[in-house]
Design an enzyme around this catalytic site. Structure first.
Site, PDB file in Angstrom:
ATOM      1  N   ASP A 136      -3.321   2.966   5.071  1.00  0.00           N
ATOM      2  CA  ASP A 136      -2.676   1.821   4.410  1.00  0.00           C
ATOM      3  C   ASP A 136      -2.298   0.756   5.428  1.00  0.00           C
ATOM      4  O   ASP A 136      -1.710   1.080   6.467  1.00  0.00           O
ATOM      5  CB  ASP A 136      -1.415   2.294   3.685  1.00  0.00           C
ATOM      6  CG  ASP A 136      -1.674   3.467   2.755  1.00  0.00           C
ATOM      7  OD1 ASP A 136      -2.228   3.236   1.671  1.00  0.00           O
ATOM      8  OD2 ASP A 136      -1.338   4.618   3.127  1.00  0.00           O
ATOM      9  N   ASP A 173      -5.679   8.549   2.987  1.00  0.00           N
ATOM     10  CA  ASP A 173      -6.247   7.209   3.139  1.00  0.00           C
ATOM     11  C   ASP A 173      -5.535   6.540   4.314  1.00  0.00           C
ATOM     12  O   ASP A 173      -4.716   7.176   4.987  1.00  0.00           O
ATOM     13  CB  ASP A 173      -6.058   6.389   1.846  1.00  0.00           C
ATOM     14  CG  ASP A 173      -4.599   6.036   1.577  1.00  0.00           C
ATOM     15  OD1 ASP A 173      -3.704   6.500   2.323  1.00  0.00           O
ATOM     16  OD2 ASP A 173      -4.337   5.286   0.621  1.00  0.00           O
ATOM     17  N   ASP A 177      -6.441   1.065   2.069  1.00  0.00           N
ATOM     18  CA  ASP A 177      -5.708   0.108   1.233  1.00  0.00           C
ATOM     19  C   ASP A 177      -5.240  -1.047   2.104  1.00  0.00           C
ATOM     20  O   ASP A 177      -4.582  -0.829   3.125  1.00  0.00           O
ATOM     21  CB  ASP A 177      -4.469   0.775   0.596  1.00  0.00           C
ATOM     22  CG  ASP A 177      -4.841   1.757  -0.504  1.00  0.00           C
ATOM     23  OD1 ASP A 177      -5.956   1.653  -1.045  1.00  0.00           O
ATOM     24  OD2 ASP A 177      -4.003   2.621  -0.828  1.00  0.00           O
TER      25      ASP A 177
END
Ligand code: GTP
Ligand code: MN
Ligand code: MN
Length: 392
Positions: A201, A199, A316
């Site tokens: 962040d 992902d 995120d």
């Protein structure tokens, strides 16, 4: 001769770069750690994770058992595994595990966004084995799991640094619309120098404390209107409700777990690669066809279309008040074991409680302020370790 520098048993006192010279052993140990985690055996999970981590920090290739003299965090089980690999190149226990149906299935199910070990185990016990069986079942999925299944084929692909930088630009544009001098920092694995991630962040703050309040919902609303957001789950800041002296893994910042719709660039296609934790699941759903295919009654296969010009990417976003920014940055840079050992070190050696908001000194009964990560390491009595050396 050379003077051996003792290796610390604490990951936060070691310098661990991405140049792992003992991958043969750490890959094997990571599989045992993962299997323990999937069986909710916390003790063995930590033991194998620590053993793997200490090998990652060594500045030499281990070629004989003698090379492990004085190395901490290596229990009998881990040493046996290393010995077996040194002798024959592989480890039987690991070879058996990667053939094991429960291991394979739980690994696949937990690679779905929103699915944890307990849920994966429940589905396995109900006899479910494949993603298509999940999709065809009557299971009541959470919104997160539905998105996880819908974008599965994209989300198991590694995110590249180039994609991460592109997403940073998109977020900067959106954030600066509402708060022009907000600071946006890439955290997580990319801040540690990784070229790929599962992902992306980000940490967001503003020098004038309070200006960051309410930012995340405005930013997500705007990006949703632009068609950039495929999924979002916003949590408001709840720090005021916290017994602030706790050392928890989870923090109370305003945040958003999201899935971005990233327009594909010509040069970022890497069809052969998958994430380390998604590799087993990669082939299974290949060739499903287009969204709404007959085998997917609930339309949980959007990313199976091969000719689409976008990629779903997990992002995120975390918003921290400026006074907590250094702690948030340290907490969100990782690695997971590095963070865990920082908190453990703070508690046992400094009588302090560290979390992503603050550092509380039990002896002085006071919070220790910090404007930079360097100051936090100094408070803890630790040598500063830069992000690139936190890949424990
Ligand atoms: P990949 O994303 O797999 O490439 O690695 P990563 O190191 O970036 O992992 P991840 O994105 O899962 O987490 C980044 C850092 O944020 C790690 O140090 C985690 O411990 C931390 N982290 C992740 N989720 C949370 C959370 O909910 N609260 C807090 N405080 N930290 C978190
Ligand atoms: Mn990450
Ligand atoms: Mn993350």
């Amino acid at each position: 001769g050379t003077i051996a520098v003792p290796v610390s048993p604490h990951a936060c006192q070691r310098r661990t770069t991405l140049n792992n010279r003992n991958r043969l052993f750490t890959d094997a140990l990571n599989i045992l750690a993962e299997n323990a985690e999937l069986s909710e055996n916390e003790g063995p999970y930590l033991a194998f994770t620590r053993a793997s981590s200490v090998l990652k920090s060594l500045p030499y290739n281990v070629t004989k058992m003698d090379d492990l003299k004085g190395i901490p965090n290596l229990g009998d089980h881990s040493r046996k595994l290393i010995e077996e690999i040194l002798e024959g190149g592989t480890c039987n226990e690991v070879q058996d595990l990667i053939q094991n149906v429960r291991y394979q299935t739980l690994k696949k199910f937990t690679s779905i966004f929103g699915v944890g070990v307990k849920t994966a185990d429940k589905w396995f016990k109900e006899g479910l084995r494949t993603l298509n069986e999940l999709r065809a079942s009557t299971i009541k999925f959470t919104k997160q799991q539905e998105a996880g299944l819908l974008y599965y084929e994209d989300l198991i692909l590694p995110v590249t640094k180039v994609e991460a930088d592109l997403i940073k630009q998109i977020i900067e544009e959106a954030v600066h619309r509402f708060l022009p001098s907000a600071i946006i920092t890439l955290t997580g694995g990319f801040r540690r120098g990784k070229e790929y991630g599962h992902d992306v962040d980000f940490l967001i703050t503003h020098r004038e404390e309070g200006r960051e309040e309410g930012l995340i919902s405005k930013v997500i609303s705007w990006m949703t209107a632009q068609g950039i957001i495929l999924y979002d789950d916003i949590t408001d800041n709840s720090y005021h409700k916290w017994k602030y002296k706790e050392s928890e893994t989870f923090d109370r910042f305003a945040k958003c777990f999201s899935i971005f719709k990233l327009q594909k660039m010509v040069h970022n296609l890497e069809p052969g690669r998958t994430c380390s934790h998604g590799s087993l699941a990669a082939n299974e759903t290949r060739g499903i066809g287009l969204a709404g295919h007959a085998g997917s009654p609930r339309h949980l296969t959007a990313t199976a279309a091969k000719d689409k010009d976008w990629k779903a990417v997990r992002v995120d976003l975390v918003v921290a008040p400026f006074g907590q920014y250094a702690y948030a940055l340290l907490g969100w840079t990782g690695s997971r074991l590095f963070e865990r050992d920082l908190r453990r070190y703070a508690k046992h050696f400094g009588h302090m409680i560290l979390n992503s908001h603050s550092l509380f000194d039990n002896k002085q009964n006071t919070f220790l302020l910090a404007a930079t990560e360097e100051e936090i390491f100094a408070h803890l009595g630790l040598d500063y370790i830069p992000p690139q050396e936190r890949n424990a």
